[in-house]
Design an enzyme around this catalytic site. Structure first.
Site, PDB file in Angstrom:
ATOM      1  N   CYS A  77       9.343  -2.895 -10.901  1.00  0.00           N
ATOM      2  CA  CYS A  77      10.923  -2.253 -10.209  1.00  0.00           C
ATOM      3  C   CYS A  77      12.141  -3.742 -10.656  1.00  0.00           C
ATOM      4  O   CYS A  77      12.479  -3.971 -10.564  1.00  0.00           O
ATOM      5  CB  CYS A  77      11.186  -2.855  -8.693  1.00  0.00           C
ATOM      6  N   GLY A 132       1.110  -1.208   0.019  1.00  0.00           N
ATOM      7  CA  GLY A 132      -0.052   0.007   0.022  1.00  0.00           C
ATOM      8  C   GLY A 132       0.996   1.370   0.233  1.00  0.00           C
ATOM      9  O   GLY A 132       0.205   2.528   0.329  1.00  0.00           O
ATOM     10  N   ASP A 153      -7.832 -12.158  -7.567  1.00  0.00           N
ATOM     11  CA  ASP A 153      -7.320 -12.381  -8.674  1.00  0.00           C
ATOM     12  C   ASP A 153      -7.088 -10.666 -10.247  1.00  0.00           C
ATOM     13  O   ASP A 153      -8.109 -11.186 -10.969  1.00  0.00           O
ATOM     14  CB  ASP A 153      -7.210 -13.476  -9.541  1.00  0.00           C
ATOM     15  N   ASP A 163      -5.353  -6.561  -4.334  1.00  0.00           N
ATOM     16  CA  ASP A 163      -4.404  -7.978  -4.049  1.00  0.00           C
ATOM     17  C   ASP A 163      -4.448  -9.064  -4.151  1.00  0.00           C
ATOM     18  O   ASP A 163      -5.919  -9.563  -3.633  1.00  0.00           O
ATOM     19  CB  ASP A 163      -3.654  -7.481  -3.257  1.00  0.00           C
TER      20      ASP A 163
HETATM   21  C1  LIG Z   1       4.966  -4.480  -6.512  1.00  0.00           C
HETATM   22  S1  LIG Z   1       4.029  -5.478  -5.502  1.00  0.00           S
HETATM   23  C2  LIG Z   1       3.167  -4.460  -5.456  1.00  0.00           C
HETATM   24  C3  LIG Z   1       3.587  -3.013  -4.659  1.00  0.00           C
HETATM   25  C4  LIG Z   1       1.977  -2.441  -4.361  1.00  0.00           C
HETATM   26  N1  LIG Z   1       1.647  -1.271  -5.324  1.00  0.00           N
HETATM   27  C5  LIG Z   1       3.057  -0.801  -3.433  1.00  0.00           C
HETATM   28  O1  LIG Z   1       2.566   0.072  -3.390  1.00  0.00           O
HETATM   29  O2  LIG Z   1       2.934  -0.924  -2.003  1.00  0.00           O
HETATM   30  C6  LIG Z   1       2.803  -6.866  -6.511  1.00  0.00           C
HETATM   31  C7  LIG Z   1       1.605  -7.559  -5.652  1.00  0.00           C
HETATM   32  O3  LIG Z   1       0.861  -7.898  -6.840  1.00  0.00           O
HETATM   33  C8  LIG Z   1      -0.105  -8.814  -5.778  1.00  0.00           C
HETATM   34  N2  LIG Z   1      -0.203 -10.065  -7.044  1.00  0.00           N
HETATM   35  C9  LIG Z   1       0.514 -10.908  -7.720  1.00  0.00           C
HETATM   36  N3  LIG Z   1      -0.126 -11.398  -8.726  1.00  0.00           N
HETATM   37  C10 LIG Z   1      -1.695 -10.627  -8.392  1.00  0.00           C
HETATM   38  C11 LIG Z   1      -3.092 -10.991  -9.337  1.00  0.00           C
HETATM   39  N4  LIG Z   1      -3.133 -12.518 -10.131  1.00  0.00           N
HETATM   40  N5  LIG Z   1      -3.679 -10.390  -9.227  1.00  0.00           N
HETATM   41  C12 LIG Z   1      -3.530  -9.370  -8.270  1.00  0.00           C
HETATM   42  N6  LIG Z   1      -2.866  -9.050  -7.074  1.00  0.00           N
HETATM   43  C13 LIG Z   1      -1.814 -10.002  -7.401  1.00  0.00           C
HETATM   44  C14 LIG Z   1       1.390  -9.842  -4.931  1.00  0.00           C
HETATM   45  O4  LIG Z   1       0.724  -9.951  -3.976  1.00  0.00           O
HETATM   46  C15 LIG Z   1       2.120  -8.028  -5.108  1.00  0.00           C
HETATM   47  O5  LIG Z   1       1.633  -7.289  -3.053  1.00  0.00           O
END
Ligand SMILES: C[S@@+](CC[C@H](N)C(=O)[O-])C[C@H]1O[C@@H](n2cnc3c(N)ncnc32)[C@H](O)[C@@H]1O
Length: 215
Positions: free
Chosen positions: A140, A23, A70, A43
């Site tokens: 990233c 978040g 998802d 998420d």
């Molecule tokens: C790069 S991180 C997000 C960081 C967040 N935007 C932040 O700024 O704190 C990617 C996120 O994608 C989620 N994720 C992975 N596969 C996903 C999916 N199919 N649907 C939704 N979220 C997913 C992971 O659980 C993870 O929390």
């Protein structure tokens, strides 16, 4: 962080944050919106959603609803948003300088499987964007398979999308690359921004701003 600055959420807008946990960018966007309008912070990972909830509460955020789905199925929600932040799950190559453990998880197989997931999420999430709306895709990582290739796949499959140029004051960025190994990417990817650690003494990052054209 840069992705919310590029998306530029405004007061009273509706925003979808597809991969929101824990978040950091959701709270930044809520602050930019002065806690008005609506953010759906989604998420798929329950333990990370707990951290997201905690961070929203700690920051006094009252314009955000948390969902667990998802992101590839968000188009089935039948609502459309003014703006979407798609901060994708990625191989995190850009964070290696602060966390060497990332290298131990790195493999080409991982990159290809994440690329497939990212293509799936982007081509579905775009349906949840209003005509005239903006989607910001960010990772990233520096792997072209997770960046320019995902954007090329999206604009080839979904007609009526334009990649807009990004300008960030005080930060050195490089254009997206149009060719990698034996693959040629869309000419539009040159408008994406690559941020290299050696240019700004930062993490490595990729950002792309996409406009959905009005009919
Ligand atoms: C790069 S991180 C997000 C960081 C967040 N935007 C932040 O700024 O704190 C990617 C996120 O994608 C989620 N994720 C992975 N596969 C996903 C999916 N199919 N649907 C939704 N979220 C997913 C992971 O659980 C993870 O929390």
């Amino acid at each position: 962080m840069i992705p919310p600055l590029v998306l530029d959420p405004k007061k009273d807008e509706t925003i979808l944050d597809t991969c929101a946990a824990p978040g950091s960018k959701t709270t930044q966007m809520a602050e930019m919106m002065q806690n008005t309008g609506l953010i759906i912070a989604n998420d798929s990972n329950m333990s990370r959603i707990k951290a997201l909830r905690y961070n929203l509460d700690k920051s006094g955020i009252i314009n955000t609803i948390v969902t667990r789905m998802d992101a590839a199925k968000l188009n089935k929600a039948h609502i459309q948003f003014d703006k979407i932040l798609l901060d994708a799950p990625c191989s995190a190559e850009g964070t290696i300088r602060k966390d060497w453990k990332v290298l131990s998880r790195w493999s080409e197989t991982l990159i290809h499987s994440l690329s497939r997931l990212q293509k799936h999420i982007t081509t579905n999430a775009i349906h949840a964007l209003k005509p005239g709306g903006t989607l910001v895709y960010s990772t990233c990582t520096l792997a072209p398979e997770e960046n320019e290739e995902v954007i090329t796949n999206l604009i080839d499959k979904i007609k009526g999308l334009t990649v807009e140029k990004i300008s960030l004051n005080g930060l050195k960025t490089r254009p997206g690359i149009e060719e990698w190994q034996d693959r040629q990417y869309s000419e539009q990817v040159k408008n994406c921004a690559r941020i290299y650690p050696q240019d700004n003494d930062s993490e490595g990052f990729f950002i792309c701003k996409i406009k959905k054209n009005l009919k």
